[in-house]
Design a protein around this motif. Sequence first.
Motif, PDB file in Angstrom:
ATOM      1  N   ASN A 109       1.194  -0.910  -0.240  1.00  0.00           N
ATOM      2  CA  ASN A 109      -0.440   0.046  -0.028  1.00  0.00           C
ATOM      3  C   ASN A 109       0.877   1.199   0.146  1.00  0.00           C
ATOM      4  O   ASN A 109       2.008   1.020   0.926  1.00  0.00           O
ATOM      5  N   ARG A 110       0.767   2.960  -1.444  1.00  0.00           N
ATOM      6  CA  ARG A 110       1.383   3.239  -0.837  1.00  0.00           C
ATOM      7  C   ARG A 110       0.803   4.690  -0.746  1.00  0.00           C
ATOM      8  O   ARG A 110      -0.400   5.134  -1.404  1.00  0.00           O
ATOM      9  N   ASP A 111       0.727   5.455   0.258  1.00  0.00           N
ATOM     10  CA  ASP A 111       0.342   6.886   0.649  1.00  0.00           C
ATOM     11  C   ASP A 111       0.451   8.057  -0.593  1.00  0.00           C
ATOM     12  O   ASP A 111       2.054   7.929  -1.318  1.00  0.00           O
TER      13      ASP A 111
ATOM     14  N   ASP B 232      -4.629  10.442  -2.568  1.00  0.00           N
ATOM     15  CA  ASP B 232      -5.122   9.199  -2.766  1.00  0.00           C
ATOM     16  C   ASP B 232      -3.724   8.076  -2.413  1.00  0.00           C
ATOM     17  O   ASP B 232      -2.290   8.514  -1.349  1.00  0.00           O
ATOM     18  N   SER B 233      -4.148   6.905  -1.813  1.00  0.00           N
ATOM     19  CA  SER B 233      -3.764   5.731  -1.551  1.00  0.00           C
ATOM     20  C   SER B 233      -3.664   5.021  -2.304  1.00  0.00           C
ATOM     21  O   SER B 233      -4.363   4.486  -3.152  1.00  0.00           O
ATOM     22  N   SER B 234      -2.606   4.109  -2.813  1.00  0.00           N
ATOM     23  CA  SER B 234      -2.876   3.179  -3.974  1.00  0.00           C
ATOM     24  C   SER B 234      -2.636   1.264  -3.273  1.00  0.00           C
ATOM     25  O   SER B 234      -1.423   1.591  -2.098  1.00  0.00           O
TER      26      SER B 234
ATOM     27  N   SER C 145      -5.960   2.590  -7.647  1.00  0.00           N
ATOM     28  CA  SER C 145      -5.722   3.541  -6.588  1.00  0.00           C
ATOM     29  C   SER C 145      -7.453   4.385  -5.659  1.00  0.00           C
ATOM     30  O   SER C 145      -8.074   4.008  -6.614  1.00  0.00           O
TER      31      SER C 145
ATOM     32  N   LEU D 178      -4.521  11.800   3.624  1.00  0.00           N
ATOM     33  CA  LEU D 178      -3.899  12.109   4.840  1.00  0.00           C
ATOM     34  C   LEU D 178      -4.444  13.303   6.213  1.00  0.00           C
ATOM     35  O   LEU D 178      -4.549  12.609   6.639  1.00  0.00           O
TER      36      LEU D 178
ATOM     37  N   THR E  34       1.631   4.929   5.182  1.00  0.00           N
ATOM     38  CA  THR E  34       0.858   3.795   5.072  1.00  0.00           C
ATOM     39  C   THR E  34       0.988   3.199   6.497  1.00  0.00           C
ATOM     40  O   THR E  34       1.409   2.620   6.825  1.00  0.00           O
TER      41      THR E  34
ATOM     42  N   SER F  66      -8.694   0.015   4.737  1.00  0.00           N
ATOM     43  CA  SER F  66      -7.859   1.285   4.125  1.00  0.00           C
ATOM     44  C   SER F  66      -8.122   2.188   5.877  1.00  0.00           C
ATOM     45  O   SER F  66      -8.626   1.846   6.575  1.00  0.00           O
ATOM     46  N   ARG F  67      -7.211   3.299   5.743  1.00  0.00           N
ATOM     47  CA  ARG F  67      -6.590   4.244   7.121  1.00  0.00           C
ATOM     48  C   ARG F  67      -8.441   4.812   7.387  1.00  0.00           C
ATOM     49  O   ARG F  67      -9.148   5.005   8.899  1.00  0.00           O
TER      50      ARG F  67
END
Length: 200
Positions: free
Chosen positions: A14-16, A20-22, A38, A43, A52, A67-68
């Motif tokens: 997972n990338r922030d 957005d995140s992906s 995505s 954030l 992440t 997700s967060r």
Amino acid sequence: GASPVLDEGRLYLNRDGGLDSSLVCLDAATGQELWKHSYAAPLGNKYFEGGTTGTPTVDGDRVFHLSRQGDFFCLELATGKVVYQRPLASELGVEVPEWGFASSPLVEGRLVILNLGSHGTALEKTTGKVAWQNGKGPAAYATPVPFDLEGTRCVVLLAHRECAAVEIATGKIRWRTKFVTGYDTSACAPVVCRSRAGAG
């Protein structure tokens, strides 16, 4: 922070990205991106850049991610295509913990167990339908840990200022005990000691 998952020569992570995140799949040998999904995930002011949270979970030909913000995703492992997704926190009216959701989904048989709500939530893994849900309060940040309690499959779950044993099939809370950490950041997975798991 989230960890990458290695499975059959592929890395899932997972990338922030700030707004957005992906969820990303990379070739482990070359680093080549094989697919990316995505989703909106701002954030906000209190989250540091690049932070992440939950590690994705691989199960068979699917990858699961919470997700967060409490959005749940089930993607095809090979392609990243969305099988289903649900904005669980908003759908269920569950409080988002101060630092967002951070645990990994736990797959147990036909269910996916999430540290979401006061004492967990379970989804049917093929459809995303809610099997059971315990309360609307904030979750802790640790991944549920499975164990057998007097012949019944359960998870030990760090909750907000508590530790609890919850039946996987039904969501029934078998025991709960006070468990408080500094700044309410219960993030480490509990360890089950077989000789005392039923002691509560």
